[in-house]
Design an enzyme around this catalytic site. Structure first.
Site, short mmCIF file in Angstrom:
data_model
loop_
_atom_site.label_atom_id
_atom_site.label_comp_id
_atom_site.label_asym_id
_atom_site.label_seq_id
_atom_site.Cartn_x
_atom_site.Cartn_y
_atom_site.Cartn_z
N ASP A 10 -12.90 40.45 4.82
CA ASP A 10 -14.24 39.87 4.66
C ASP A 10 -14.32 39.03 3.38
OD1 ASP A 10 -14.02 42.02 2.89
OD2 ASP A 10 -16.13 42.62 3.10
N ASP A 15 -10.46 39.57 -1.57
CA ASP A 15 -9.82 39.31 -0.28
C ASP A 15 -9.10 37.97 -0.30
OD1 ASP A 15 -11.67 41.28 1.74
OD2 ASP A 15 -12.69 40.48 0.00
N ASN A 39 -18.57 41.47 2.50
CA ASN A 39 -18.96 40.87 1.23
C ASN A 39 -20.06 39.84 1.42
OD1 ASN A 39 -17.23 42.24 -0.61
ND2 ASN A 39 -15.51 41.01 0.11
N THR A 123 -9.33 45.28 4.68
CA THR A 123 -9.92 45.17 3.35
C THR A 123 -11.40 44.83 3.38
OG1 THR A 123 -9.32 42.82 3.15
CG2 THR A 123 -7.69 44.44 2.40
N PHE A 164 -17.84 50.45 -1.50
CA PHE A 164 -18.54 49.43 -0.70
C PHE A 164 -18.06 49.35 0.75
CE2 PHE A 164 -18.82 45.08 0.95
CZ PHE A 164 -20.19 44.93 0.96
N ASN A 165 -16.75 49.25 0.99
CA ASN A 165 -16.28 49.05 2.36
C ASN A 165 -16.65 50.21 3.27
OD1 ASN A 165 -15.14 46.57 1.82
ND2 ASN A 165 -13.07 47.35 1.56
N HIS A 232 -9.42 44.38 -5.97
CA HIS A 232 -9.16 45.59 -5.18
C HIS A 232 -8.19 45.36 -4.03
CE1 HIS A 232 -12.77 47.40 -7.10
NE2 HIS A 232 -13.29 46.20 -6.95
N ASP A 233 -8.50 44.36 -3.19
CA ASP A 233 -7.81 44.22 -1.91
C ASP A 233 -6.34 43.85 -2.05
OD1 ASP A 233 -10.24 44.78 -0.76
OD2 ASP A 233 -10.73 42.69 -0.35
#
Length: 305
Positions: A10, A15, A39, A123, A164-165, A232-233
Site C-alpha cells: 500500500d 513501501d 496508507n 506490507t 497500523f497494518n 518498516h516494510d
C-alpha cells in the site's frame, strides 16, 4: 539464489523504498505487485506502484485490490506519508496501467501458473490475502511463505495496542494467521529498532536519480526520531535475503478483532494456550548496522542510472 516473490502493498513511503529495492535487485524476481487500501486509498496506492514500475522501467504487472477492509471502517495514514502516499519527490504521471483483473484474481493466476512456490511479501493491510485464501484455498500449495510487516509484541503505533497494518483490517489478519502457512512476522519490535539512520539517508543522494528519489521521500516520512527513520516494510526483503541478521522466536499469534485493543497481536509467549503449537516466526531483534549497510549496497550497486 534468486527468490520469486509477489508484493502485496500500500505505497506509502516505506513501501516505496521496499518496492524500489525489490524491482532492482537481481536476487529477486517480482512476479506481481498487488495494491490495497492502507496508507492511502487504493487508487493512490495503485498509482504509486505504477509510478515506481515506470521510474525503474520495469515490466512488472500491477493489479489493484481491495478498496476497504473486510468489516472495519477504513482509516488511512496520510498524516505520515502525505496525501499522495509518496510525498517528497516530483514523480511524473505513470504511463503504465493496472491489469484489468482484480488483485485477488491476479494473485490466484500468478500463483497457480507458477512452476515453483512463491514467497508473498505483504506490507499493507492483509485484505487481498484474506480474500485470496478464503476464495481460493487451493493456492496454499503454491505459497512458499509469507513474510509480513505488521504487528508487535509490545506497544502499537496506531493505538497503544495496535500496529497500523493489523489495525487497518484485523479480520483479514486473523484469516492470514489462521491459514497454517509459514509466516514470518516483521513487526514493530524490529522495525522501530532497526531504523535507517540520517547518515545513511544523506548518503543515498550520492547514487544517481534513484538515490536522490529515495533520499527525498525518506526525508518526508514523519516516522522519524533521533535514531533515524523507520522504513518498516523494507525489513521484509532484508529478512528474505539475510534471516541470520534477525533474532526470532516461534509463537502462536492471535489477533484482537473488536474492543479497545482491536488490531493487537497477542503472542502466546508462555506456550500455554495452543498445545505447544505455533503459527508464526516473530522477529524480535535486528542487526541495525547490517540493515543500513545492506540498503546502501542495494542502491549503489543496483539503482544507479
Amino acid at each position: 539464489m534468486t527468490h520469486k516473490i509477489i508484493l502485496d502493498t500500500d505505497p506509502g513511503i516505506d513501501d516505496a523504498v521496499m518496492i524500489s529495492t525489490a524491482l532492482t535487485d537481481p536476487k529477486l524476481e517480482v512476479a506481481l505487485i498487488t495494491t490495497v487500501a492502507g496508507n492511502v486509498t487504493v487508487d493512490k496506492t495503485t498509482k504509486n506502484a505504477l509510478t515506481l514500475v515506470d521510474f525503474f522501467n520495469k515490466d512488472v504487472p500491477v493489479a489493484a485490490g481491495a478498496t476497504d477492509p473486510l468489516i472495519k471502517k477504513f482509516e488511512d495514514a496520510a498524516r505520515i506519508h502525505g496525501e499522495s502516499g509518496m510525498a517528497g519527490y516530483d514523480f511524473p504521471e505513470p504511463a503504465s496501467k493496472p491489469l484489468a483483473l482484480h488483485a485477488v484474481q491476479a494473485l490466484r493466476e500468478t500463483l497457480m501458473n507458477s512452476t515453483e512456490p512463491i514467497t508473498l511479501i505483504t506490507t499493507g493491510a492483509y485484505t487481498n490475502i484474506a480474500l485470496l485464501l478464503r476464495e481460493y484455498p487451493e493456492v496454499k500449495s503454491k505459497i512458499k511463505q509469507i513474510i509480513t510487516m505488521g504487528g508487535s509484541l509490545g506497544r502499537g503505533n496506531m493505538t497503544s495496542a495496535a500496529e497500523f497494518n493489523i489495525f487497518t483490517d484485523p479480520h483479514a489478519a486473523q484469516i492470514m494467521y489462521n491459514s497454517q502457512l509459514p509466516i514470518v512476522m516483521v513487526g514493530l519490535d524490529v522495525t522501530l529498532a532497526g531504523r535507517i539512520s540520517d547518515e545513511t539517508t544523506d548518503k543515498l543522494k550520492q547514487f544517481g536519480r534513484a538515490g536522490q528519489m529515495l533520499h527525498d521521500i525518506i526525508g518526508h516520512d514523519f516516522d522519524h526520531d533521533e535514531n533515524g527513520t523507520a522504513i518498516h516494510d523494507l525489513q521484509t526483503l532484508f529478512y528474505l535475503e539475510h534471516p541470520e541478521a534477525f533474532e526470532t522466536k516461534d509463537y502462536w499469534v492471535d489477533i484482537v478483532t473488536e474492543g479497545p485493543a482491536v488490531g493487537e497481536t497477542v503472542a502466546d509467549i508462555r506456550g500455554a494456550y495452543h498445545d505447544g503449537k505455533t503459527n508464526a516466526k516473530v522477529c524480535v531483534g535486528i542487526d541495525t548496522a547490517a540493515f543500513n549497510q545492506w540498503l546502501l549496497e542495494k542502491v549503489s550497486q543496483n539503482m544507479q542510472n
